[in-house]
Scaffold this active site. Structure first.
Site, PDB file in Angstrom:
ATOM      1  N   CYS A  18       0.836  -1.199   0.000  1.00  0.00           N
ATOM      2  CA  CYS A  18       0.000   0.000   0.000  1.00  0.00           C
ATOM      3  C   CYS A  18       0.877   1.257   0.000  1.00  0.00           C
ATOM      4  CB  CYS A  18      -0.925  -0.011   1.217  1.00  0.00           C
ATOM      5  SG  CYS A  18      -2.000   1.422   1.288  1.00  0.00           S
TER       6      CYS A  18
ATOM      7  N   CYS B 245      -4.225  -2.195   5.642  1.00  0.00           N
ATOM      8  CA  CYS B 245      -4.167  -0.788   5.286  1.00  0.00           C
ATOM      9  C   CYS B 245      -5.461  -0.339   4.588  1.00  0.00           C
ATOM     10  CB  CYS B 245      -2.983  -0.683   4.322  1.00  0.00           C
ATOM     11  SG  CYS B 245      -2.508   0.938   3.897  1.00  0.00           S
TER      12      CYS B 245
END
Length: 391
Positions: free
Chosen positions: A100, A200
């Site tokens: 991410c 995330c």
């Protein structure tokens, strides 16, 4: 006045990061990103998107900075979630947070920020950046955060020099209690908010249910490997990098069937939960999975030898140097401190570069070395490189 876009997540860290940048005289814009729409497998009450956005807006209002919203859910699905499904289907365990940061926060998000005329992108990560000169060019060093309990440099182990050149980490020199104190003195809504957990931007996830969107449940056997199995293994020679780094190979006849599972690809090395096998003197832990034959191999007790290894292997094209000037050539080795997961204390290790790839050999055997995860290595408190564990 230089413009900075801060990734406001609705948490305390990014809120204080925005405040500190404003104090330093930057023109600050807060930007919240949406990365996920689907709530399948997200635990009830744990899909934090609406709350997070509300908190981020409250902080922007309180700090009197513009608030922007960007939807990056398509990029997140393609670059992070699809990769996750693909890795789990191969019996590997990916790290979505590292991806991410590399693919979204410091790529797609950064692109959106630069379109707003920003010179820098800032986040609430607990890590630090320093600029030095190498061959009359600026070189960016990624350093551990000052708070040893919160150092998040590991999550940024795949960033490159270009990404670091535009990154700011305003709270990296602070400890978490100091960050909370600043937020509460300012009366920020996020001051007492709990730290986010889970993937995330997806929130807390019931992983098997989440993965079952793409990966089918499939009954298979749980096989326990007894301690006697390891008696046949001799300690490899110190220079036999391949043997030191190779995982144990098990077959069905090496152990005894102790239970059933719903799919080997839902399990990862070192896992204890979800096995549902009782009546043992000590808990069982996953020591290996065979995706093709759909077998989960387990060992009893957290000291079981199947959980430990002294080395790991990384393919040559899956190693990344944050500091390209410190990269070692084939035949060279480097004394480093390394970790194979977030928050693990740094371990003494030697990184070897060979024709066939890189080997990381630890002074002390490591628990739960897992294919698909990232190994990161440091010199003192500087993170200089990382690689995907191949096996």
């Amino acid at each position: 006045m230089e413009r900075v876009v801060v990734g406001l997540s609705g948490g305390v860290d990014s809120s204080v990061a925005a405040y500190l940048l404003k104090q330093q005289g930057y023109e600050v814009i807060g930007m919240f990103m949406k990365n996920w729409h689907d709530t399948t497998g997200v635990l009830k009450g744990d899909c934090p998107f609406d709350d997070d956005k509300q908190f981020a807006e409250m902080v922007a209002r309180k700090l009197n900075i513009p608030f922007e919203f960007v939807d990056l859910s398509d990029q997140y699905r393609q670059r992070v979630v699809d990769y996750m499904f693909s890795e789990y289907s191969k019996g590997r365990t990916p790290n979505p947070d590292v991806l991410c940061n590399r693919e979204i926060k410091f790529d797609a998000f950064m692109e959106a920020a630069l379109k707003l005329g920003a010179k820098y992108v800032a986040t609430g990560h607990y890590c630090q950046k320093e600029t030095i000169t190498v061959n009359s060019q600026p070189m960016y060093r990624l350093l551990a955060g000052a708070d040893p309990n919160k150092d998040q440099s590991y999550f940024l182990c795949q960033l490159n020099q270009q990404q670091l050149s535009k990154a700011l980490f305003p709270i990296g020199h602070l400890h978490k209690p100091e960050v909370r104190k600043i937020a509460s003195e300012l009366g920020l809504a996020t001051a007492e908010r709990k730290d986010s957990q889970g993937i995330c931007f997806v929130g807390k996830v019931d992983l098997p249910i989440f993965l079952q969107q793409k990966l089918k449940a499939k009954k298979g056997k749980i096989v326990e490997i007894p301690l006697q199995f390891y008696e046949q293994y001799q300690k490899p020679l110190a220079d036999d990098l391949k043997a030191i780094s190779a995982p144990y190979k098990y077959k069905f006849s090496d152990g005894i069937v102790v239970g059933e599972h719903q799919g080997a690809h839902f399990f990862t090395i070192g896992q204890r939960k979800g096995l549902n096998v009782g009546g043992k003197a000590e808990p069982l832990f996953v020591i290996a999975t065979d995706i093709e034959k759909n077998i989960v191999y387990v060992g009893m007790g957290k000291k079981h030898p199947g959980l430990y290894r002294s080395g790991l292997y990384m393919k040559p094209n899956e190693v990344h140097w944050i500091r390209p000037d410190l990269a070692i050539k084939v035949g060279e080795k480097l004394q480093v401190k390394a970790r194979i997961r977030y928050r693990q204390p740094l371990q003494d290790a030697i990184l070897h570069s060979t024709e066939s790839g890189y080997y990381l050999n630890f002074e002390t055997p490591q628990r739960g070395i897992t294919a698909g995860q990232f190994a990161a290595w440091y010199i003192e408190d500087e993170l200089i490189g990382s690689g995907v564990i191949a096996e």
